[in-house]
Structure formats: structure tokens, C-alpha cells
Design a protein around this motif. Structure first.
Motif, PDB file in Angstrom:
ATOM      1  N   VAL A  79     -13.577   0.912   2.145  1.00  0.00           N
ATOM      2  CA  VAL A  79     -12.623   1.141   1.064  1.00  0.00           C
ATOM      3  C   VAL A  79     -11.460   0.169   1.230  1.00  0.00           C
ATOM      4  O   VAL A  79     -10.925  -0.005   2.320  1.00  0.00           O
ATOM      5  CB  VAL A  79     -12.112   2.594   1.081  1.00  0.00           C
ATOM      6  CG1 VAL A  79     -11.104   2.815  -0.032  1.00  0.00           C
ATOM      7  CG2 VAL A  79     -13.277   3.567   0.949  1.00  0.00           C
ATOM      8  N   GLU A  80     -11.082  -0.456   0.144  1.00  0.00           N
ATOM      9  CA  GLU A  80      -9.933  -1.351   0.182  1.00  0.00           C
ATOM     10  C   GLU A  80      -8.661  -0.557   0.469  1.00  0.00           C
ATOM     11  O   GLU A  80      -8.527   0.604   0.074  1.00  0.00           O
ATOM     12  CB  GLU A  80      -9.784  -2.074  -1.164  1.00  0.00           C
ATOM     13  CG  GLU A  80     -10.912  -3.050  -1.469  1.00  0.00           C
ATOM     14  CD  GLU A  80     -10.878  -4.268  -0.564  1.00  0.00           C
ATOM     15  OE1 GLU A  80      -9.782  -4.622  -0.084  1.00  0.00           O
ATOM     16  OE2 GLU A  80     -11.949  -4.843  -0.315  1.00  0.00           O
ATOM     17  N   LEU A  81      -7.726  -1.200   1.144  1.00  0.00           N
ATOM     18  CA  LEU A  81      -6.432  -0.576   1.334  1.00  0.00           C
ATOM     19  C   LEU A  81      -5.757  -0.387  -0.017  1.00  0.00           C
ATOM     20  O   LEU A  81      -6.086  -1.053  -0.998  1.00  0.00           O
ATOM     21  CB  LEU A  81      -5.555  -1.441   2.246  1.00  0.00           C
ATOM     22  CG  LEU A  81      -6.047  -1.646   3.678  1.00  0.00           C
ATOM     23  CD1 LEU A  81      -5.087  -2.545   4.426  1.00  0.00           C
ATOM     24  CD2 LEU A  81      -6.201  -0.332   4.391  1.00  0.00           C
ATOM     25  N   ALA A  82      -4.822   0.532  -0.058  1.00  0.00           N
ATOM     26  CA  ALA A  82      -4.099   0.767  -1.302  1.00  0.00           C
ATOM     27  C   ALA A  82      -3.289  -0.474  -1.681  1.00  0.00           C
ATOM     28  O   ALA A  82      -2.931  -1.285  -0.828  1.00  0.00           O
ATOM     29  CB  ALA A  82      -3.176   1.974  -1.141  1.00  0.00           C
ATOM     30  N   GLY A  83      -3.014  -0.613  -2.951  1.00  0.00           N
ATOM     31  CA  GLY A  83      -2.182  -1.712  -3.423  1.00  0.00           C
ATOM     32  C   GLY A  83      -0.758  -1.244  -3.664  1.00  0.00           C
ATOM     33  O   GLY A  83      -0.357  -0.146  -3.275  1.00  0.00           O
ATOM     34  N   SER A 122       6.091   8.318   3.384  1.00  0.00           N
ATOM     35  CA  SER A 122       5.326   8.374   2.140  1.00  0.00           C
ATOM     36  C   SER A 122       4.215   7.336   2.108  1.00  0.00           C
ATOM     37  O   SER A 122       3.156   7.571   1.521  1.00  0.00           O
ATOM     38  CB  SER A 122       6.254   8.161   0.943  1.00  0.00           C
ATOM     39  OG  SER A 122       7.296   9.118   0.936  1.00  0.00           O
ATOM     40  N   ALA A 123       4.440   6.162   2.696  1.00  0.00           N
ATOM     41  CA  ALA A 123       3.427   5.107   2.755  1.00  0.00           C
ATOM     42  C   ALA A 123       3.855   4.072   3.782  1.00  0.00           C
ATOM     43  O   ALA A 123       5.052   3.908   4.065  1.00  0.00           O
ATOM     44  CB  ALA A 123       3.230   4.435   1.395  1.00  0.00           C
ATOM     45  N   VAL A 124       2.871   3.391   4.341  1.00  0.00           N
ATOM     46  CA  VAL A 124       3.109   2.277   5.253  1.00  0.00           C
ATOM     47  C   VAL A 124       2.730   0.992   4.521  1.00  0.00           C
ATOM     48  O   VAL A 124       1.666   0.918   3.895  1.00  0.00           O
ATOM     49  CB  VAL A 124       2.293   2.420   6.550  1.00  0.00           C
ATOM     50  CG1 VAL A 124       2.445   1.180   7.434  1.00  0.00           C
ATOM     51  CG2 VAL A 124       2.729   3.676   7.304  1.00  0.00           C
ATOM     52  N   ILE A 125       3.598  -0.004   4.594  1.00  0.00           N
ATOM     53  CA  ILE A 125       3.395  -1.257   3.876  1.00  0.00           C
ATOM     54  C   ILE A 125       3.050  -2.355   4.873  1.00  0.00           C
ATOM     55  O   ILE A 125       3.767  -2.554   5.856  1.00  0.00           O
ATOM     56  CB  ILE A 125       4.659  -1.651   3.090  1.00  0.00           C
ATOM     57  CG1 ILE A 125       5.129  -0.482   2.217  1.00  0.00           C
ATOM     58  CG2 ILE A 125       4.412  -2.891   2.235  1.00  0.00           C
ATOM     59  CD1 ILE A 125       6.520  -0.691   1.625  1.00  0.00           C
ATOM     60  N   VAL A 126       1.955  -3.067   4.632  1.00  0.00           N
ATOM     61  CA  VAL A 126       1.539  -4.159   5.511  1.00  0.00           C
ATOM     62  C   VAL A 126       1.187  -5.373   4.667  1.00  0.00           C
ATOM     63  O   VAL A 126       0.690  -5.236   3.545  1.00  0.00           O
ATOM     64  CB  VAL A 126       0.329  -3.765   6.391  1.00  0.00           C
ATOM     65  CG1 VAL A 126       0.679  -2.619   7.322  1.00  0.00           C
ATOM     66  CG2 VAL A 126      -0.874  -3.406   5.534  1.00  0.00           C
ATOM     67  N   PRO A 127       1.425  -6.586   5.168  1.00  0.00           N
ATOM     68  CA  PRO A 127       0.976  -7.776   4.446  1.00  0.00           C
ATOM     69  C   PRO A 127      -0.540  -7.913   4.533  1.00  0.00           C
ATOM     70  O   PRO A 127      -1.159  -7.496   5.513  1.00  0.00           O
ATOM     71  CB  PRO A 127       1.686  -8.921   5.172  1.00  0.00           C
ATOM     72  CG  PRO A 127       2.011  -8.386   6.521  1.00  0.00           C
ATOM     73  CD  PRO A 127       2.186  -6.910   6.379  1.00  0.00           C
ATOM     74  N   PRO A 150      -1.064   6.876   3.103  1.00  0.00           N
ATOM     75  CA  PRO A 150      -1.444   5.675   2.356  1.00  0.00           C
ATOM     76  C   PRO A 150      -0.946   4.410   3.039  1.00  0.00           C
ATOM     77  O   PRO A 150       0.194   4.358   3.503  1.00  0.00           O
ATOM     78  CB  PRO A 150      -0.748   5.873   1.000  1.00  0.00           C
ATOM     79  CG  PRO A 150      -0.487   7.338   0.896  1.00  0.00           C
ATOM     80  CD  PRO A 150      -0.247   7.812   2.303  1.00  0.00           C
ATOM     81  N   VAL A 151      -1.808   3.405   3.121  1.00  0.00           N
ATOM     82  CA  VAL A 151      -1.438   2.103   3.668  1.00  0.00           C
ATOM     83  C   VAL A 151      -1.515   1.097   2.529  1.00  0.00           C
ATOM     84  O   VAL A 151      -2.599   0.816   2.019  1.00  0.00           O
ATOM     85  CB  VAL A 151      -2.353   1.681   4.827  1.00  0.00           C
ATOM     86  CG1 VAL A 151      -1.929   0.312   5.367  1.00  0.00           C
ATOM     87  CG2 VAL A 151      -2.317   2.717   5.947  1.00  0.00           C
ATOM     88  N   ALA A 152      -0.368   0.591   2.108  1.00  0.00           N
ATOM     89  CA  ALA A 152      -0.301  -0.341   0.986  1.00  0.00           C
ATOM     90  C   ALA A 152      -0.383  -1.761   1.507  1.00  0.00           C
ATOM     91  O   ALA A 152       0.491  -2.218   2.249  1.00  0.00           O
ATOM     92  CB  ALA A 152       0.994  -0.130   0.212  1.00  0.00           C
ATOM     93  N   SER A 153      -1.445  -2.464   1.140  1.00  0.00           N
ATOM     94  CA  SER A 153      -1.631  -3.853   1.528  1.00  0.00           C
ATOM     95  C   SER A 153      -1.102  -4.739   0.410  1.00  0.00           C
ATOM     96  O   SER A 153      -1.574  -4.661  -0.731  1.00  0.00           O
ATOM     97  CB  SER A 153      -3.118  -4.122   1.768  1.00  0.00           C
ATOM     98  OG  SER A 153      -3.349  -5.483   2.044  1.00  0.00           O
ATOM     99  N   VAL A 154      -0.113  -5.577   0.722  1.00  0.00           N
ATOM    100  CA  VAL A 154       0.547  -6.384  -0.312  1.00  0.00           C
ATOM    101  C   VAL A 154       0.369  -7.869  -0.028  1.00  0.00           C
ATOM    102  O   VAL A 154       0.295  -8.305   1.122  1.00  0.00           O
ATOM    103  CB  VAL A 154       2.045  -6.036  -0.417  1.00  0.00           C
ATOM    104  CG1 VAL A 154       2.223  -4.564  -0.777  1.00  0.00           C
ATOM    105  CG2 VAL A 154       2.790  -6.341   0.881  1.00  0.00           C
ATOM    106  N   THR A 155       0.300  -8.646  -1.093  1.00  0.00           N
ATOM    107  CA  THR A 155       0.092 -10.091  -0.955  1.00  0.00           C
ATOM    108  C   THR A 155       1.320 -10.781  -0.395  1.00  0.00           C
ATOM    109  O   THR A 155       1.223 -11.679   0.442  1.00  0.00           O
ATOM    110  CB  THR A 155      -0.284 -10.700  -2.317  1.00  0.00           C
ATOM    111  OG1 THR A 155      -1.445 -10.045  -2.823  1.00  0.00           O
ATOM    112  CG2 THR A 155      -0.559 -12.185  -2.187  1.00  0.00           C
TER     113      THR A 155
END
Length: 248
Positions: A79-83, A122-127, A150-155
Motif C-alpha cells: 500500500v502506498e503511503l498516505a499523501g 495526528s500524522a507523521v510527515i516524511v519526504p 497515518p504516514v504522509a509521504s510528500v514530494t
């Protein structure tokens, strides 16, 4: 990218079965285990119509080399990480994000996820690039938290942080040369705690987006803490303040 992967360890497998967003295809149990935890996994999997197979421990070792699986594996859909969409909720008082700027070690990522869940993040943000992903090792160390936070993978992390700042979040970065300490600032309300990578700290653009840069006061000769230990200190200070606010 593979369409499926294994996770291992009783905490991670039980979390995937109990409240994970995606159920396993099957569970593999070592034939050398017949204890309470293995029986619990078997019973829960069967109640959810998830296939369970008993195999030799050597088979588990081959399927997940290098992973301390404790005699249990679960085959999971890839499953892809959340956006960024998980970050779009209004910046209300209860929102707390943890941003990890290029953490490379999956052990550190897993430990940060475990602490994040415990502290109510609420969420963890990773590049998306040049950072640890949700590998089997990270999931095992997270002990089930990778299935719940939720782990939000951001560009582009700095651009994402700038958007959150514009949306009303206060960005607090951690660095050893911060003027204020983590105990001097208000961590209530919508906050993003920003942690840098192992050894390098925050990148310049990440730091420039922060409203304030703070440090953890240190005694003795220790110069810095491991990123997961530092995250724990900061997140539980935020939780302490928030609990005080709700009780006051």
C-alpha cells in the motif's frame, strides 16, 4: 514495486489483524511455537477468514531475511503511503503533526511512529525521497503503530511545511543551537514538530520554514540525543501541555 510484502513480530501482526487499514493475505506461524501469543494470532486470523499456515522457522527466515520476526509473519498488500490529503483537515486545537526531515534509519522511523501514536500525533510527515520508508524493520519496531498512525509521504517537505504554516499551524523545529528550550514554548494548538535527520539535523529550507527553533537542555557531556529519543522528549512535552490545557 512489489505488490505485497511481509511484516513480522507479534505486535505488528496483531495490529494488522485487529485494527490495520489493510488485512493480511495470510499469516505464517513457526512450527516451533505453540504459546499463548501464537494461539491468539491464529484464532484472530481465523475469525477474520485470514489463512494461517504453520511452517518451519527456516522458511520464515528465508521469506524475511534479517528480520527478527519472533516466529510470525503476515503477508500484506503493498500500500502506498498516505499523501498530503491526510494533512488537509482544519488546523484545530487538537492537531499535532510530527515531521521527520530525512530520517534514514528504519529503526528510528519505527520508534518515532510508536512514540507518535502514544503521544496522540495526528500524522507523521516524511519526504518521499532520501528517507526511510515503512519497511518490515520499521513496522516491527513501531510495534503496531505503523498500522494506526497515518504516514504522509510528500514530494517536497519544505513546500508542505509552508502550506501548513499558511493554514494556521505553528512550526517548531528542534536543533541544538536553538535559543529557547522545548520547555519554554507553547506547544498547544495546531503544531508541527520538525525533527532533522540523524547527524545532519534539519536542512536549511526546512529550518527557514520554522516559526521557532528550540533545543532540548542537556547536562553532562552528551551533545545530542538519537532522533527517536529527541522526538519522544518533544512529543510528550507537547502532550503534557495539552493535557494541562484540557484539565485547566
Amino acid at each position: 514495486m512489489p505488490s505485497e510484502h511481509y511484516i513480522g513480530g507479534f505486535h505488528a501482526v496483531l495490529a494488522a489483524l485487529e485494527d490495520g487499514r489493510h488485512k493480511p493475505f495470510e499469516v505464517l506461524l513457526s512450527d516451533s511455537r505453540n504459546d499463548e501469543r501464537s494461539r491468539r494470532v491464529r484464532a484472530l486470523a481465523q475469525s477474520l477468514s485470514v489463512a494461517v499456515r504453520t511452517v518451519a522457522r527456516s522458511d520464515l527466515d528465508l521469506k524475511a531475511p534479517g528480520l527478527r520476526h519472533q516466529g510470525v509473519l503476515a503477508l500484506m498488500p503493498q500500500v502506498e503511503l498516505a499523501g498530503e490529503d491526510v494533512l488537509l483537515a482544519p488546523a484545530d486545537e487538537g492537531r499535532l503533526f510530527l515531521a521527520l526531515d530525512g530520517v534514514q534509519d528504519p529503526h528510528n522511523l519505527g520508534a518515532c511512529l510508536r512514540t507518535a501514536e502514544a503521544a496522540g500525533v495526528s500524522a507523521v510527515i516524511v519526504p518521499r525521497d532520501r528517507a526511510a520508508g515503512l519497511t518490515a524493520v520499521a513496522r516491527k519496531v513501531a510495534a503496531g503503530s505503523a498500522e494506526r498512525v497515518p504516514v504522509a509521504s510528500v514530494t517536497n517537505l519544505s513546500r508542505t511545511l509552508a502550506k501548513l504554516k499558511d493554514a494556521g499551524y505553528w512550526l517548531t523545529g528542534l536543533d541544538g543551537d536553538g535559543v529557547e528550550t522545548i520547555y519554554d514554548v507553547d506547544l498547544r494548538g495546531p503544531v508541527v514538530l520538525v525533527m532533522g535527520a540523524e547527524g545532519e539535523g534539519m536542512r536549511r529550507l526546512t529550518r527557514e520554514n520554522c516559526d521557532r527553533v528550540v533545543r532540548i537542555p542537556m547536562l553532562g557531556k552528551v551533545e545530542s540525543l538519537n532522533v527517536s529519543a529527541a522526538a519522544a522528549v518533544c512529543l510528550f512535552e507537547a502532550l503534557r501541555q495539552r493535557l494541562g490545557a484540557t484539565r485547566g
